[in-house]
Design a protein around this motif. Structure first.
Motif, PDB file in Angstrom:
ATOM      1  N   MET A  62     113.528  68.297  74.683  1.00 41.04           N
ATOM      2  CA  MET A  62     113.375  68.923  73.390  1.00 41.04           C
ATOM      3  C   MET A  62     112.654  67.964  72.453  1.00 41.04           C
ATOM      4  O   MET A  62     112.948  66.780  72.421  1.00 41.04           O
ATOM      5  N   GLY A  63     111.700  68.465  71.655  1.00 43.27           N
ATOM      6  CA  GLY A  63     110.907  67.628  70.771  1.00 43.27           C
ATOM      7  C   GLY A  63     111.642  67.254  69.503  1.00 43.27           C
ATOM      8  O   GLY A  63     112.751  67.728  69.236  1.00 43.27           O
ATOM      9  N   HIS A  64     111.019  66.397  68.756  1.00 39.10           N
ATOM     10  CA  HIS A  64     111.584  65.979  67.469  1.00 39.10           C
ATOM     11  C   HIS A  64     111.514  67.141  66.481  1.00 39.10           C
ATOM     12  O   HIS A  64     110.618  67.970  66.559  1.00 39.10           O
ATOM     13  N   PRO A  65     112.428  67.173  65.514  1.00 36.31           N
ATOM     14  CA  PRO A  65     112.344  68.205  64.482  1.00 36.31           C
ATOM     15  C   PRO A  65     111.099  67.978  63.625  1.00 36.31           C
ATOM     16  O   PRO A  65     110.592  66.855  63.531  1.00 36.31           O
ATOM     17  N   LEU A  66     110.616  69.043  63.026  1.00 32.63           N
ATOM     18  CA  LEU A  66     109.420  68.946  62.191  1.00 32.63           C
ATOM     19  C   LEU A  66     109.734  68.196  60.899  1.00 32.63           C
ATOM     20  O   LEU A  66     110.797  68.374  60.300  1.00 32.63           O
ATOM     21  N   GLY A  67     108.782  67.391  60.464  1.00 30.81           N
ATOM     22  CA  GLY A  67     108.895  66.684  59.197  1.00 30.81           C
ATOM     23  C   GLY A  67     108.582  67.615  58.032  1.00 30.81           C
ATOM     24  O   GLY A  67     108.229  68.785  58.213  1.00 30.81           O
ATOM     25  N   ARG A  68     108.671  67.081  56.822  1.00 29.11           N
ATOM     26  CA  ARG A  68     108.482  67.879  55.609  1.00 29.11           C
ATOM     27  C   ARG A  68     107.145  68.614  55.603  1.00 29.11           C
ATOM     28  O   ARG A  68     107.094  69.823  55.417  1.00 29.11           O
ATOM     29  N   TRP A  69     106.059  67.883  55.777  1.00 26.25           N
ATOM     30  CA  TRP A  69     104.739  68.504  55.690  1.00 26.25           C
ATOM     31  C   TRP A  69     104.454  69.378  56.902  1.00 26.25           C
ATOM     32  O   TRP A  69     103.771  70.395  56.793  1.00 26.25           O
ATOM     33  N   GLN A  70     105.006  69.035  58.039  1.00 28.23           N
ATOM     34  CA  GLN A  70     104.853  69.899  59.209  1.00 28.23           C
ATOM     35  C   GLN A  70     105.537  71.242  58.949  1.00 28.23           C
ATOM     36  O   GLN A  70     105.007  72.291  59.307  1.00 28.23           O
ATOM     37  N   VAL A  80      94.745  72.892  54.540  1.00 26.04           N
ATOM     38  CA  VAL A  80      95.889  71.982  54.481  1.00 26.04           C
ATOM     39  C   VAL A  80      96.165  71.588  53.038  1.00 26.04           C
ATOM     40  O   VAL A  80      97.300  71.707  52.554  1.00 26.04           O
ATOM     41  N   ARG A  81      95.149  71.141  52.334  1.00 30.61           N
ATOM     42  CA  ARG A  81      95.342  70.725  50.938  1.00 30.61           C
ATOM     43  C   ARG A  81      95.794  71.902  50.075  1.00 30.61           C
ATOM     44  O   ARG A  81      96.702  71.771  49.245  1.00 30.61           O
ATOM     45  N   ALA A  82      95.195  73.075  50.270  1.00 32.24           N
ATOM     46  CA  ALA A  82      95.558  74.254  49.485  1.00 32.24           C
ATOM     47  C   ALA A  82      97.016  74.648  49.739  1.00 32.24           C
ATOM     48  O   ALA A  82      97.738  74.999  48.804  1.00 32.24           O
ATOM     49  N   ALA A 131      99.866  74.508  46.909  1.00 29.54           N
ATOM     50  CA  ALA A 131     100.599  75.741  46.591  1.00 29.54           C
ATOM     51  C   ALA A 131     102.103  75.491  46.702  1.00 29.54           C
ATOM     52  O   ALA A 131     102.882  75.961  45.870  1.00 29.54           O
ATOM     53  N   HIS A 132     102.507  74.723  47.701  1.00 27.52           N
ATOM     54  CA  HIS A 132     103.927  74.386  47.884  1.00 27.52           C
ATOM     55  C   HIS A 132     104.439  73.521  46.729  1.00 27.52           C
ATOM     56  O   HIS A 132     105.531  73.760  46.206  1.00 27.52           O
ATOM     57  N   LEU A 133     103.639  72.544  46.326  1.00 32.31           N
ATOM     58  CA  LEU A 133     104.058  71.622  45.267  1.00 32.31           C
ATOM     59  C   LEU A 133     103.959  72.245  43.878  1.00 32.31           C
ATOM     60  O   LEU A 133     104.680  71.830  42.962  1.00 32.31           O
ATOM     61  N   GLY A 134     103.040  73.176  43.703  1.00 30.32           N
ATOM     62  CA  GLY A 134     102.800  73.747  42.382  1.00 30.32           C
ATOM     63  C   GLY A 134     101.986  72.833  41.485  1.00 30.32           C
ATOM     64  O   GLY A 134     101.971  72.985  40.272  1.00 30.32           O
ATOM     65  N   ARG A 135     101.320  71.874  42.088  1.00 32.91           N
ATOM     66  CA  ARG A 135     100.491  70.921  41.344  1.00 32.91           C
ATOM     67  C   ARG A 135      99.487  70.303  42.318  1.00 32.91           C
ATOM     68  O   ARG A 135      99.551  70.544  43.521  1.00 32.91           O
ATOM     69  N   GLU A 136      98.576  69.505  41.787  1.00 34.38           N
ATOM     70  CA  GLU A 136      97.626  68.806  42.647  1.00 34.38           C
ATOM     71  C   GLU A 136      98.365  67.735  43.454  1.00 34.38           C
ATOM     72  O   GLU A 136      99.221  67.029  42.932  1.00 34.38           O
ATOM     73  N   ALA A 137      98.046  67.656  44.722  1.00 41.25           N
ATOM     74  CA  ALA A 137      98.696  66.665  45.596  1.00 41.25           C
ATOM     75  C   ALA A 137      98.164  65.266  45.306  1.00 41.25           C
ATOM     76  O   ALA A 137      96.998  65.089  44.976  1.00 41.25           O
TER      77      ALA A 137
END
Length: 126
Positions: A1-9, A24-26, A30-36
């Motif tokens: 079984m693989g590792h669990p996905l990280g935050r950005w994954q 990816v950036r978009a 969109a997730h952050l609600g601000r510029e990364a």
């Protein structure tokens, strides 16, 4: 079984589950609600490539020209593993995917066709 996905994954996998392709950036902004921040962009880029290595996505780099609203550059686009870049046949559609958050849609083929049509419409305004 693989590792669990990280935050950005997790963020990117959720974007792909909802859409056939996503910039990816978009997706991150969109997730952050601000510029990364630079570190968030780099971490999400690494996460995209990790998902590709796991066979969960395909990635493509898309050259986007500068416009009045944004700077140009090379943007990373993720595509669901069961789809192909050729499902988005023109460069303008890929540029729109790379730079704009996608509308809400389900993961069905018909929903993807609808999303692609709306992306093409958005691409005409680039």
């Amino acid at each position: 079984m693989g590792h669990p996905l990280g935050r950005w994954q997790q963020v990117l996998a959720a974007a792909l589950a909802e859409h056939g392709a996503a910039g990816v950036r978009a997706a991150v902004e969109a997730h952050l609600g601000r510029e990364a921040t630079r570190s968030e962009r780099e971490a999400s880029r690494r996460a995209a490539h990790l998902l590709e290595r796991r066979g969960q996505a395909k990635v493509a780099y898309v050259a986007v020209p500068a416009s009045l609203q944004r700077s140009g550059g090379t943007f990373l686009v993720m595509i669901r593993a069961d789809l192909d870049v050729l499902d988005w046949p023109d460069e303008a559609s890929l540029q729109a995917i790379a730079t704009r958050p996608l509308p809400l849609a389900g993961p069905t083929r018909e929903a993807l066709r609808s999303t692609i049509a709306s992306i093409r419409t958005a691409a005409l305004s680039l």
